[in-house]
Design a protein around this motif. Structure first.
Motif, PDB file in Angstrom:
ATOM      1  N   THR A 229       0.819  -1.218   0.000  1.00 43.11           N
ATOM      2  CA  THR A 229       0.000   0.000   0.000  1.00 43.11           C
ATOM      3  C   THR A 229       0.851   1.265   0.000  1.00 43.11           C
ATOM      4  N   LEU A 230       1.992   1.250   0.693  1.00 43.86           N
ATOM      5  CA  LEU A 230       2.875   2.419   0.654  1.00 43.86           C
ATOM      6  C   LEU A 230       3.468   2.599  -0.741  1.00 43.86           C
ATOM      7  N   ALA A 231       3.828   1.486  -1.388  1.00 43.66           N
ATOM      8  CA  ALA A 231       4.353   1.577  -2.748  1.00 43.66           C
ATOM      9  C   ALA A 231       3.300   2.150  -3.699  1.00 43.66           C
ATOM     10  N   LEU A 232       2.051   1.701  -3.545  1.00 45.70           N
ATOM     11  CA  LEU A 232       0.968   2.216  -4.383  1.00 45.70           C
ATOM     12  C   LEU A 232       0.755   3.700  -4.135  1.00 45.70           C
ATOM     13  N   LEU A 233       0.813   4.122  -2.869  1.00 43.74           N
ATOM     14  CA  LEU A 233       0.633   5.534  -2.547  1.00 43.74           C
ATOM     15  C   LEU A 233       1.721   6.394  -3.193  1.00 43.74           C
ATOM     16  N   VAL A 234       2.962   5.938  -3.140  1.00 39.25           N
ATOM     17  CA  VAL A 234       4.065   6.690  -3.737  1.00 39.25           C
ATOM     18  C   VAL A 234       3.849   6.836  -5.244  1.00 39.25           C
ATOM     19  N   LEU A 235       3.462   5.741  -5.898  1.00 35.92           N
ATOM     20  CA  LEU A 235       3.249   5.779  -7.345  1.00 35.92           C
ATOM     21  C   LEU A 235       2.127   6.747  -7.722  1.00 35.92           C
TER      22      LEU A 235
ATOM     23  N   VAL B  57       1.403   8.508 -11.313  1.00 34.70           N
ATOM     24  CA  VAL B  57       1.114   7.288 -12.063  1.00 34.70           C
ATOM     25  C   VAL B  57      -0.386   7.008 -11.952  1.00 34.70           C
ATOM     26  N   ASP B  58      -1.089   7.083 -13.054  1.00 35.90           N
ATOM     27  CA  ASP B  58      -2.550   6.945 -13.046  1.00 35.90           C
ATOM     28  C   ASP B  58      -2.949   5.804 -13.959  1.00 35.90           C
ATOM     29  N   SER B  59      -2.697   4.588 -13.497  1.00 36.29           N
ATOM     30  CA  SER B  59      -2.960   3.395 -14.295  1.00 36.29           C
ATOM     31  C   SER B  59      -4.011   2.541 -13.586  1.00 36.29           C
ATOM     32  N   PHE B  60      -5.129   2.314 -14.262  1.00 36.44           N
ATOM     33  CA  PHE B  60      -6.179   1.499 -13.667  1.00 36.44           C
ATOM     34  C   PHE B  60      -5.690   0.067 -13.423  1.00 36.44           C
TER      35      PHE B  60
ATOM     36  N   MET C 279     -15.399   7.793   7.457  1.00 39.39           N
ATOM     37  CA  MET C 279     -15.993   9.111   7.661  1.00 39.39           C
ATOM     38  C   MET C 279     -14.923  10.199   7.617  1.00 39.39           C
ATOM     39  N   LEU C 280     -13.765   9.937   8.215  1.00 41.70           N
ATOM     40  CA  LEU C 280     -12.685  10.926   8.208  1.00 41.70           C
ATOM     41  C   LEU C 280     -12.111  11.134   6.812  1.00 41.70           C
ATOM     42  N   ALA C 281     -12.090  10.055   6.027  1.00 45.64           N
ATOM     43  CA  ALA C 281     -11.542  10.164   4.663  1.00 45.64           C
ATOM     44  C   ALA C 281     -12.514  10.855   3.713  1.00 45.64           C
ATOM     45  N   GLY C 282     -13.820  10.842   4.043  1.00 43.99           N
ATOM     46  CA  GLY C 282     -14.845  11.374   3.146  1.00 43.99           C
ATOM     47  C   GLY C 282     -14.610  12.795   2.672  1.00 43.99           C
ATOM     48  N   PRO C 283     -14.304  13.763   3.567  1.00 39.87           N
ATOM     49  CA  PRO C 283     -14.119  15.148   3.112  1.00 39.87           C
ATOM     50  C   PRO C 283     -12.972  15.338   2.123  1.00 39.87           C
ATOM     51  N   PHE C 284     -12.029  14.402   2.108  1.00 41.64           N
ATOM     52  CA  PHE C 284     -10.877  14.529   1.195  1.00 41.64           C
ATOM     53  C   PHE C 284     -11.138  13.873  -0.157  1.00 41.64           C
ATOM     54  N   PHE C 285     -12.250  13.149  -0.255  1.00 41.40           N
ATOM     55  CA  PHE C 285     -12.520  12.417  -1.487  1.00 41.40           C
ATOM     56  C   PHE C 285     -12.923  13.373  -2.599  1.00 41.40           C
ATOM     57  N   ASP C 286     -12.244  13.294  -3.732  1.00 38.62           N
ATOM     58  CA  ASP C 286     -12.534  14.178  -4.865  1.00 38.62           C
ATOM     59  C   ASP C 286     -12.800  13.401  -6.150  1.00 38.62           C
ATOM     60  N   GLY C 287     -13.031  12.099  -6.027  1.00 35.21           N
ATOM     61  CA  GLY C 287     -13.311  11.287  -7.205  1.00 35.21           C
ATOM     62  C   GLY C 287     -12.087  10.730  -7.884  1.00 35.21           C
ATOM     63  N   THR C 288     -10.882  11.087  -7.392  1.00 37.76           N
ATOM     64  CA  THR C 288      -9.638  10.558  -7.952  1.00 37.76           C
ATOM     65  C   THR C 288      -9.098   9.457  -7.039  1.00 37.76           C
ATOM     66  N   PRO C 289      -8.139   8.665  -7.509  1.00 44.08           N
ATOM     67  CA  PRO C 289      -7.637   7.560  -6.690  1.00 44.08           C
ATOM     68  C   PRO C 289      -6.832   7.981  -5.460  1.00 44.08           C
ATOM     69  N   LEU C 290      -6.198   9.165  -5.475  1.00 43.02           N
ATOM     70  CA  LEU C 290      -5.249   9.511  -4.421  1.00 43.02           C
ATOM     71  C   LEU C 290      -5.837   9.487  -3.014  1.00 43.02           C
ATOM     72  N   PRO C 291      -6.976  10.143  -2.742  1.00 48.77           N
ATOM     73  CA  PRO C 291      -7.495  10.083  -1.368  1.00 48.77           C
ATOM     74  C   PRO C 291      -7.816   8.659  -0.917  1.00 48.77           C
ATOM     75  N   MET C 292      -8.361   7.853  -1.809  1.00 45.31           N
ATOM     76  CA  MET C 292      -8.669   6.467  -1.469  1.00 45.31           C
ATOM     77  C   MET C 292      -7.401   5.685  -1.139  1.00 45.31           C
ATOM     78  N   VAL C 293      -6.397   5.813  -1.983  1.00 48.50           N
ATOM     79  CA  VAL C 293      -5.141   5.091  -1.782  1.00 48.50           C
ATOM     80  C   VAL C 293      -4.438   5.569  -0.510  1.00 48.50           C
ATOM     81  N   ALA C 294      -4.467   6.867  -0.252  1.00 48.23           N
ATOM     82  CA  ALA C 294      -3.827   7.409   0.947  1.00 48.23           C
ATOM     83  C   ALA C 294      -4.490   6.872   2.211  1.00 48.23           C
ATOM     84  N   ALA C 295      -5.822   6.809   2.223  1.00 51.77           N
ATOM     85  CA  ALA C 295      -6.531   6.287   3.391  1.00 51.77           C
ATOM     86  C   ALA C 295      -6.237   4.804   3.595  1.00 51.77           C
ATOM     87  N   ILE C 296      -6.138   4.043   2.511  1.00 54.05           N
ATOM     88  CA  ILE C 296      -5.811   2.617   2.620  1.00 54.05           C
ATOM     89  C   ILE C 296      -4.398   2.440   3.175  1.00 54.05           C
TER      90      ILE C 296
END
Length: 401
Positions: free
Chosen positions: A290-296, A301-304, A357-374
């Protein structure tokens, strides 16, 4: 003819799948529901968060109740409440109604999570319990792998409200299975008397046990990462990457397959290397991936395909952690297994709900907030694992002295 062990796994797995079905079949419809009910993305995500929190809190009711009156009566009562909540969801005229009905649904569905764990502990301990837990999770795995696909098909044919009607029918079937196929595993002579002092004493014992608490949060923060994914993935996959509901369902199934494949290896690896070592390795792997994914993702890096592949690896690690940590947490508390299961489940669900709930306000529809919370959940799970290891070492030294 099925062996008693396999029969127990099938029955408990089918009953336990009721709660996950309420999440997995519902996921592809989140964007549609937000549009149909005039809600926002945050409002749609609240239907997930509210479910997790209510689901967690309710476990503190069913566990002690199951220790007092036996396993079957509260399980049947909870499933009945789930049916009523599902009907309420199907009739929801607006987002507020839907959130409230989801709370009712969760208050009932919690019984199908906590009580089967206690039933497993009634029948087995150690590796056998891990093996049965893994088989139960294999049955449950049908839900995250097939339920989103079924949900997307139902949306296309009959609309999202039909999903909740089907959930009500599934819960009714679970009631029938419980009544006819699941024996009572807690004998009357082993049932705890109704005493608030005994309940509070049991809670204090568990809260003061650093090994129980550590293992609970090792699994809890691991589950929290998956809850964040559940609340965010449908919007990221369909909005950011342009997938259809069916495409999202297939991608979600791939992630779930990684988790449940690993659950089937947990018992054998525990036999060979020891449960504690398996948890240590798996949590460490979860953290690194998960840390490696967050760094990418952080560096653009925006690869589905990469996102899905690395989440599969992360969930594979979680598949080794969660069933093993559950069993290890209950091993020293067989006399209050129902209470321990409910308290552990409540803490885990609250951890997931609060993080979502804490991650919700940072969610903008892109992968970064989701990956960061994970990734944050992985850091917290790793920290809990290290604290648990230290507590176990202190306990061993105290016994040796």
């Amino acid at each position: 003819m099925l062996s008693p062990f396999l029969r127990s796994a099938i029955v408990l797995g089918l009953v336990s799948a009721t709660g996950p079905l309420a999440i997995d079949m519902f996921l592809p419809s989140l964007p549609t529901i937000a549009e149909n009910l005039g809600g926002t993305i945050a409002g749609a995500q609240l239907t997930i968060t509210a479910y997790f929190i209510a689901f967690g809190l309710a476990q503190m009711i069913y566990g002690p109740m199951a220790d007092v009156v036996g396993r079957k009566p509260p399980l049947i009562a909870g499933l009945t409440l789930f049916v009523l909540g599902s009907i309420g969801c199907a009739l929801a005229p607006d987002m507020n109604w839907l959130v409230a009905a989801r709370v009712v649904q969760a208050l009932g569905g919690a019984a199908a999570m906590v009580i089967p764990r206690a039933i497993i502990r009634d029948m087995h301990t150690g590796t056998q319990a891990t093996r049965l837990m893994a088989l139960v999770m294999l049955i449950i795995s049908v839900s995250p792998m097939l339920a989103p696909l079924a949900g997307s098909g139902i949306i296309a044919i009959a609309g999202w409200r039909t999903i909740f009607a089907i959930l009500a029918v599934a819960a009714g079937a679970s009631i029938l299975i419980t009544l006819t196929l699941q024996p009572e595993t807690l004998k009357p002579e082993h049932r705890a008397p109704v005493r608030l002092s005994a309940l509070m004493a049991g809670i204090r014992t568990l809260l003061r046990d650093p090994v129980f608490m550590g293992l609970t949060f090792v699994g809890g923060f691991g589950m929290a990462s998956f809850f964040v994914f559940l609340a965010s993935a449908s919007f990221v996959y369909t909005g950011h990457y342009g997938l259809t509901p069916t495409g999202f369902s297939l991608a979600f199934a791939a992630n779930a397959a990684g988790f449940f494949t690993a659950t089937q290896l947990a018992a054998n690896l525990g036999d060979r290397f020891g449960a504690e070592r398996v948890v240590t390795w798996a949590v460490s792997g979860f953290l690194l991936v998960t840390l490696a994914l967050l760094v990418l993702v952080w560096f653009g890096v925006d690869s589905f395909a990469l996102l899905v592949a690395m989440l599969i690896c992360a969930n594979f690690c979680l598949g080794l952690v969660i069933p093993t940590a559950m069993v290890m947490a209950l091993d020293d508390h067989g006399d209050i297994a129902g209470l321990a299961s409910s308290l552990g489940g409540m803490l885990q669900m609250l951890a997931g709900g609060i993080m979502t709930m804490l991650a919700g306000p940072f969610f903008d529809g892109t992968p970064l907030p989701m990956v960061a919370a994970i990734a944050l959940a992985a850091v917290l799970s790793f920290t809990a694992m290290r604290a648990t290891g230290a507590a176990r070492n202190r306990r061993r030294l105290a016994v040796a002295v």
